[in-house]
Design a protein around this motif. Sequence first.
Motif, short mmCIF file in Angstrom:
data_model
loop_
_atom_site.label_atom_id
_atom_site.label_comp_id
_atom_site.label_asym_id
_atom_site.label_seq_id
_atom_site.Cartn_x
_atom_site.Cartn_y
_atom_site.Cartn_z
N THR A 92 -112.93 15.22 -23.04
CA THR A 92 -113.51 13.91 -22.72
C THR A 92 -114.98 14.09 -22.34
O THR A 92 -115.34 15.02 -21.62
CB THR A 92 -112.74 13.24 -21.57
OG1 THR A 92 -112.76 14.10 -20.44
CG2 THR A 92 -111.31 12.94 -21.95
N GLU A 105 -103.20 15.40 -30.19
CA GLU A 105 -103.50 14.47 -29.11
C GLU A 105 -104.67 13.61 -29.55
O GLU A 105 -105.74 14.12 -29.89
CB GLU A 105 -103.84 15.21 -27.81
CG GLU A 105 -104.01 14.28 -26.64
CD GLU A 105 -104.10 15.01 -25.30
OE1 GLU A 105 -104.15 14.31 -24.28
OE2 GLU A 105 -104.11 16.24 -25.28
N ALA A 161 -107.55 10.37 -29.33
CA ALA A 161 -108.60 9.97 -28.40
C ALA A 161 -109.48 8.90 -29.06
O ALA A 161 -109.36 8.64 -30.26
CB ALA A 161 -109.46 11.18 -28.01
N THR A 196 -102.26 9.67 -31.16
CA THR A 196 -101.52 10.92 -31.18
C THR A 196 -100.49 10.87 -32.31
O THR A 196 -99.84 9.85 -32.51
CB THR A 196 -100.82 11.15 -29.83
OG1 THR A 196 -101.82 11.28 -28.83
CG2 THR A 196 -99.93 12.38 -29.85
N ASN A 213 -116.45 12.47 -27.91
CA ASN A 213 -115.22 11.96 -27.33
C ASN A 213 -115.59 11.00 -26.20
O ASN A 213 -116.01 11.41 -25.13
CB ASN A 213 -114.34 13.09 -26.81
CG ASN A 213 -113.01 12.61 -26.30
OD1 ASN A 213 -112.82 11.43 -26.01
ND2 ASN A 213 -112.06 13.53 -26.18
N ASP A 256 -110.53 8.62 -22.73
CA ASP A 256 -110.01 9.15 -21.47
C ASP A 256 -109.14 10.39 -21.66
O ASP A 256 -108.63 10.95 -20.68
CB ASP A 256 -109.17 8.09 -20.75
CG ASP A 256 -109.98 6.86 -20.38
OD1 ASP A 256 -111.21 6.99 -20.17
OD2 ASP A 256 -109.39 5.77 -20.30
N THR A 257 -108.92 10.80 -22.91
CA THR A 257 -108.07 11.95 -23.19
C THR A 257 -108.80 12.94 -24.09
O THR A 257 -109.65 12.55 -24.89
CB THR A 257 -106.76 11.52 -23.91
OG1 THR A 257 -107.11 10.86 -25.12
CG2 THR A 257 -105.93 10.60 -23.04
#
Length: 143
Positions: free
Chosen positions: A67, A85, A87, A105, A123, A126-127
């Motif tokens: 992030t 994952e 984002a 994801t 990015n 938040d992930t």
Amino acid sequence: MMSKTVITLIAGVLLGAGGSWLISTASQGESAPAAEVAVILPDLPEPYYTVLFENEAVRIVDHQLGTGETEPEHTHPPMVAYFVEGATVVITEADGSTWEATIPTGAFPLGDSLYWWTHSLENTGDTPLHSILVEFKGYPTEN
């Protein structure tokens, strides 16, 4: 962190019969033998990209972007990506244009990926972003 089994399963599916060796050796904890690579692909910016496997046909890359991180401009050959994952990111194209994407994801985009792509990535979500890329060799660099 993604397990070795999932990575080898993805590689096996994408590489077909040639992936069976990768699956069997990775599950035994062995390293891939050094292969003579016929096509040299452009370097990818560290520490965001780690080459997991490479032979004369493909380069399989682990990509992680935390992030708030921004990776510099770089170029990918034609590829397929799986997002371990997702984002929210801002993508800056080679011509300077930008666009925002929210990548879920588990996404496995199968769009028109048979072209070389130069871009940078930030990015903004938040992930952390985590993907596995399978880059294909042997395509001309002209789009």
